[in-house]
Design a protein around this motif. Sequence first.
Motif, PDB file in Angstrom:
ATOM      1  N   PHE A  34       0.750  -1.086   0.220  1.00  0.00           N
ATOM      2  CA  PHE A  34       0.005   0.226  -0.027  1.00  0.00           C
ATOM      3  C   PHE A  34       0.910   1.208   0.015  1.00  0.00           C
ATOM      4  O   PHE A  34       1.877   1.305   0.218  1.00  0.00           O
ATOM      5  CB  PHE A  34      -1.022   0.020   1.159  1.00  0.00           C
ATOM      6  CG  PHE A  34      -0.254  -0.138   2.622  1.00  0.00           C
ATOM      7  CD1 PHE A  34       0.007   0.936   3.223  1.00  0.00           C
ATOM      8  CD2 PHE A  34       0.185  -1.268   2.893  1.00  0.00           C
ATOM      9  CE1 PHE A  34       0.723   1.039   4.474  1.00  0.00           C
ATOM     10  CE2 PHE A  34       0.937  -1.236   4.334  1.00  0.00           C
ATOM     11  CZ  PHE A  34       1.231  -0.169   4.845  1.00  0.00           C
ATOM     12  N   PRO A  35       0.300   2.374  -0.302  1.00  0.00           N
ATOM     13  CA  PRO A  35       1.173   3.503  -0.364  1.00  0.00           C
ATOM     14  C   PRO A  35       1.265   4.035   0.843  1.00  0.00           C
ATOM     15  O   PRO A  35       0.538   4.124   1.801  1.00  0.00           O
ATOM     16  CB  PRO A  35       0.203   4.688  -1.206  1.00  0.00           C
ATOM     17  CG  PRO A  35      -1.198   3.828  -1.578  1.00  0.00           C
ATOM     18  CD  PRO A  35      -1.154   2.651  -1.229  1.00  0.00           C
ATOM     19  N   ALA A  36       2.498   4.709   1.091  1.00  0.00           N
ATOM     20  CA  ALA A  36       2.920   4.992   2.722  1.00  0.00           C
ATOM     21  C   ALA A  36       3.647   6.485   2.380  1.00  0.00           C
ATOM     22  O   ALA A  36       4.499   6.742   2.704  1.00  0.00           O
ATOM     23  CB  ALA A  36       3.703   4.106   3.110  1.00  0.00           C
ATOM     24  N   GLY A  37       3.032   7.210   1.471  1.00  0.00           N
ATOM     25  CA  GLY A  37       3.371   8.720   1.161  1.00  0.00           C
ATOM     26  C   GLY A  37       3.668   8.810  -0.331  1.00  0.00           C
ATOM     27  O   GLY A  37       3.055   7.788  -1.111  1.00  0.00           O
ATOM     28  N   PRO A  38       3.907   9.963  -0.913  1.00  0.00           N
ATOM     29  CA  PRO A  38       3.501  10.120  -2.088  1.00  0.00           C
ATOM     30  C   PRO A  38       4.528   9.172  -3.241  1.00  0.00           C
ATOM     31  O   PRO A  38       4.153   8.892  -4.399  1.00  0.00           O
ATOM     32  CB  PRO A  38       4.053  11.708  -2.349  1.00  0.00           C
ATOM     33  CG  PRO A  38       4.592  11.884  -0.809  1.00  0.00           C
ATOM     34  CD  PRO A  38       4.227  11.058  -0.015  1.00  0.00           C
ATOM     35  N   ASP A  39       5.851   9.052  -2.772  1.00  0.00           N
ATOM     36  CA  ASP A  39       6.810   8.020  -3.491  1.00  0.00           C
ATOM     37  C   ASP A  39       7.107   6.876  -2.794  1.00  0.00           C
ATOM     38  O   ASP A  39       8.382   6.501  -2.965  1.00  0.00           O
ATOM     39  CB  ASP A  39       7.946   9.008  -3.820  1.00  0.00           C
ATOM     40  CG  ASP A  39       7.468  10.306  -4.704  1.00  0.00           C
ATOM     41  OD1 ASP A  39       6.943  10.217  -5.445  1.00  0.00           O
ATOM     42  OD2 ASP A  39       8.118  11.468  -4.269  1.00  0.00           O
ATOM     43  N   ARG A  40       6.339   6.258  -2.009  1.00  0.00           N
ATOM     44  CA  ARG A  40       6.782   5.002  -1.108  1.00  0.00           C
ATOM     45  C   ARG A  40       5.645   4.153  -1.101  1.00  0.00           C
ATOM     46  O   ARG A  40       4.562   4.532  -0.737  1.00  0.00           O
ATOM     47  CB  ARG A  40       7.313   5.600   0.319  1.00  0.00           C
ATOM     48  CG  ARG A  40       7.931   4.686   1.383  1.00  0.00           C
ATOM     49  CD  ARG A  40       8.591   5.324   2.341  1.00  0.00           C
ATOM     50  NE  ARG A  40       8.667   4.451   3.185  1.00  0.00           N
ATOM     51  CZ  ARG A  40       8.148   4.404   4.573  1.00  0.00           C
ATOM     52  NH1 ARG A  40       7.693   5.475   5.039  1.00  0.00           N
ATOM     53  NH2 ARG A  40       8.346   3.318   5.325  1.00  0.00           N
TER      54      ARG A  40
END
Length: 167
Positions: free
Chosen positions: A116-122
């Motif tokens: 899952f996304p954990a920030g804009p680029d992570r």
Amino acid sequence: MSSYDATVPALLQILGSLTGILNKAEAHCSAKKIAPEVMLGARLYPDMLPFSKQVQLVSDFAAKGCARLTHSEVPSMPDTEKSFEELRQRLAKTIDHVKAFKPAQFEGAGTRDVTFPAGPDRTMTLKGQAYLNNFVFPNFYFHATTAYDILRHNGVEIGKRDFLGVN
């Protein structure tokens, strides 16, 4: 307890109670002659997200959390709501989405990898149980509680029973 039983009823309880809280907030605005957009934009502190965004995030964590746990398609929900009615409609769609999941879809969810996304680029990857307990539920309840707190701080007469949806 199955992953379905641990997830779906808990999410539906708060999504339903938040719908009732929205009704009380709208009635409060009407009774006190407060423009709805003032309440929808209210924040607890200037650097915090407004009430409407808190509701949108509750919706996101419920719908997207279930989708990721079941390796289903993650719904896209643009954050365009600008009224109590539009927020109620979003919650209704989220409730329908969550209700559509079947227990069989959650079989093995606790041990599945969930990315899952954990920030804009992570991105992050956790086992399903850790994803649910350490990411979905804390975020879901944080934003539901913050939405409640914003309304209570602004004079809406709601209490714990409203938050729990047991009125």
